[in-house]
Scaffold this active site. Sequence first.
Site, PDB file in Angstrom:
ATOM      1  N   LYS A 228      -4.393 -35.775 -21.778  1.00 56.39           N
ATOM      2  CA  LYS A 228      -3.106 -36.436 -22.016  1.00 56.39           C
ATOM      3  C   LYS A 228      -2.782 -36.466 -23.503  1.00 56.39           C
ATOM      4  CE  LYS A 228       0.420 -39.074 -21.992  1.00 56.39           C
ATOM      5  NZ  LYS A 228       1.593 -39.197 -21.157  1.00 56.39           N
ATOM      6  N   CYS A 282       5.571 -43.084 -26.988  1.00 54.91           N
ATOM      7  CA  CYS A 282       4.388 -42.232 -26.794  1.00 54.91           C
ATOM      8  C   CYS A 282       3.974 -41.496 -28.071  1.00 54.91           C
ATOM      9  CB  CYS A 282       4.654 -41.231 -25.682  1.00 54.91           C
ATOM     10  SG  CYS A 282       5.463 -41.957 -24.261  1.00 54.91           S
TER      11      CYS A 282
HETATM   12  N1  SAJ Z   1      11.575 -34.262 -30.531  1.00 53.85           N
HETATM   13  C1  SAJ Z   1      11.899 -33.493 -31.663  1.00 53.85           C
HETATM   14  N2  SAJ Z   1      11.876 -32.128 -31.552  1.00 53.85           N
HETATM   15  C2  SAJ Z   1      11.540 -31.506 -30.383  1.00 53.85           C
HETATM   16  C3  SAJ Z   1      11.196 -32.312 -29.239  1.00 53.85           C
HETATM   17  C4  SAJ Z   1      11.230 -33.689 -29.345  1.00 53.85           C
HETATM   18  O1  SAJ Z   1      12.210 -34.005 -32.731  1.00 53.85           O
HETATM   19  O2  SAJ Z   1      11.564 -30.279 -30.348  1.00 53.85           O
HETATM   20  C5  SAJ Z   1      11.586 -35.733 -30.649  1.00 53.85           C
HETATM   21  C6  SAJ Z   1      12.483 -36.431 -29.612  1.00 53.85           C
HETATM   22  O3  SAJ Z   1      13.808 -36.489 -30.040  1.00 53.85           O
HETATM   23  C7  SAJ Z   1      11.858 -37.821 -29.544  1.00 53.85           C
HETATM   24  C8  SAJ Z   1      10.385 -37.518 -29.699  1.00 53.85           C
HETATM   25  O4  SAJ Z   1      10.295 -36.222 -30.315  1.00 53.85           O
HETATM   26  O5  SAJ Z   1      12.297 -38.630 -30.614  1.00 53.85           O
HETATM   27  C9  SAJ Z   1       9.622 -37.520 -28.393  1.00 53.85           C
HETATM   28  O6  SAJ Z   1      10.352 -36.789 -27.499  1.00 53.85           O
HETATM   29  P1  SAJ Z   1       9.738 -36.224 -26.128  1.00 53.85           P
HETATM   30  O7  SAJ Z   1      10.693 -35.298 -25.544  1.00 53.85           O
HETATM   31  O8  SAJ Z   1       8.429 -35.735 -26.378  1.00 53.85           O
HETATM   32  O9  SAJ Z   1       9.691 -37.426 -25.199  1.00 53.85           O
HETATM   33  P2  SAJ Z   1       8.820 -38.650 -24.781  1.00 53.85           P
HETATM   34  O10 SAJ Z   1       8.049 -39.178 -25.908  1.00 53.85           O
HETATM   35  O11 SAJ Z   1       9.797 -39.492 -24.132  1.00 53.85           O
HETATM   36  O12 SAJ Z   1       7.805 -38.053 -23.679  1.00 53.85           O
HETATM   37  C10 SAJ Z   1       6.591 -37.493 -24.047  1.00 53.85           C
HETATM   38  C11 SAJ Z   1       6.399 -36.289 -23.144  1.00 53.85           C
HETATM   39  N3  SAJ Z   1       5.236 -35.561 -23.577  1.00 53.85           N
HETATM   40  C12 SAJ Z   1       5.260 -34.219 -23.593  1.00 53.85           C
HETATM   41  O13 SAJ Z   1       6.220 -33.575 -23.274  1.00 53.85           O
HETATM   42  C13 SAJ Z   1       3.983 -33.558 -24.030  1.00 53.85           C
HETATM   43  C14 SAJ Z   1       6.234 -36.785 -21.708  1.00 53.85           C
HETATM   44  O14 SAJ Z   1       5.929 -35.709 -20.869  1.00 53.85           O
HETATM   45  C15 SAJ Z   1       5.076 -37.810 -21.655  1.00 53.85           C
HETATM   46  O15 SAJ Z   1       4.830 -38.265 -20.382  1.00 53.85           O
HETATM   47  C16 SAJ Z   1       5.459 -38.950 -22.541  1.00 53.85           C
HETATM   48  O16 SAJ Z   1       5.551 -38.468 -23.878  1.00 53.85           O
HETATM   49  C17 SAJ Z   1       4.385 -40.022 -22.448  1.00 53.85           C
HETATM   50  O17 SAJ Z   1       4.628 -40.962 -21.703  1.00 53.85           O
HETATM   51  O18 SAJ Z   1       3.341 -39.849 -23.035  1.00 53.85           O
END
Ligand code: SAJ
Length: 463
Positions: A228, A282
């Site tokens: 994870k 997360c």
């Molecule tokens: N972000 C960027 N650039 C990107 C992708 C995301 O700046 O290319 C930013 C987003 O805007 C956000 C942050 O990163 O601020 C996190 O975004 P996220 O899409 O990763 O979303 P979370 O944190 O809501 O969900 C993540 C996911 N993890 C992965 O995709 C590896 C989700 O699948 C997990 O279940 C979740 O964390 C968790 O609960 O851990």
Amino acid sequence: MRYPSVSTKHLPLLLRNGKLRITVMGLGRIGLPTAALFARAGAKVTGVDIVPEVVEEINSGKCRFTDEPGLPEVVRGSVRAGNLRATLTPDGAISSAHFVIICVPTPVDETKSPNYSSIQKVSHAVGKSLKRGTVVIVESTIGPGIAEEMVLPILESESGQKAGKDFGLVSCPERSDPGNIVQNMGSVPRIVGGYDAKSTVLVAALYESALGVKTIRVSDPKTANAVKLTENLFRDVNIALANEFALLYEKLGVDAIEVINACATKYNFMPHYPGPGVGGPCLPSNSYYLISEGIKAGNIPYIIRLAREINDRMPDHVVELVGEALNETGRTIRGSKVAILGVAYKPNVKDVQLTPLERVVSRLMEMGGEVEIYDPMFRGEKLFGLPVRSNVPAAARKADCIVIGTAHDEFKALDLKRLSRLANHRAALVDARNVVNPTDVVKAGFAFRGVGRTGPRREANPI
Ligand code: SAJ
């Protein structure tokens, strides 16, 4: 009572007959859908939470996560069917359960150390009422080894029983994307790592038969928790790299978005995009679970730590871009009105946990800017001490600078010409999320800046 109290063979039958009893500890954005989906599959589910309003709301069939497609319907249906009820008092619900699923939050504290106090509290509560034969499942995100070294000893000392002999302990970390949880819980394979093989097999069968997902069985809870964290930190580090490219290419006059989109045409390039930083419950915290375990073990994870630093610096970079864009229009941040469109940590979710936009707002105000906020997920509410306006015009009217902070769907159809007429003459626009086309922004009369952008591009060949 034998261990485990349910056999893999009888599981589907117990589900069908409504005889399988599951208790879910913590009814937040992960716990509530977990409880409701198991209830929809036929299990008798008791959800336990410490917040009376949450318990009341669920027992009246309501769901506060209206930004989770499909979830309100599943909650309402499961409560109406009598398969889901919520309670403040766990005791009976734990002693009668075949499975107890732990979904409590694991934030980090102000020193960036993991705060496992909820995990400890819930482990004591579960241990006190644990009956022989039950399997305890940890879905919360924790460091590798925390299940074996923190949860297990508490369960054993409180219950006087032995893990792997009298009760089971399994890590099956949630892998669901906020904003898409119901769909994810029915499709993303689950990682299952038990303290003993019996509980691994049984819990894998539970998720397969009740949620219809594939399962990946791994050696132990420690390994499941490492999986994870690895996938979340892989994302955080790659986002940091995208942010580093953005900062670098801005200086070199190369458009980082154009570069990343072109790279994405190669089979082994997974595109991540720069922005104002990384938010949510997360990614901004998960790194510190591994960093703290690493330091305990005498290994400092440098890249992971550096990635956090780079991502945490991005909000200040957005403020720098606001300053630059305003300067281009003959203004400074001091005394200027800055309208921020979107403050949620990611698109289309009603969540500002650790959102990088909070720092953008506070920095701009510290520097004498007057800040207005509009976010479609928080219309009419109050955030960071400021009112959230009811629509784009209400926030952008007479603004000197407009910042796009979150890529909500609504902003993909922004009428830039109308926006430019609403804003003050010759205003600036800063796109922190690659939402608008720089050429259109400049054509609409704005001074433009964007994270990783270099302004209007000579159309080469659109990718
Ligand atoms: N972000 C960027 N650039 C990107 C992708 C995301 O700046 O290319 C930013 C987003 O805007 C956000 C942050 O990163 O601020 C996190 O975004 P996220 O899409 O990763 O979303 P979370 O944190 O809501 O969900 C993540 C996911 N993890 C992965 O995709 C590896 C989700 O699948 C997990 O279940 C979740 O964390 C968790 O609960 O851990």
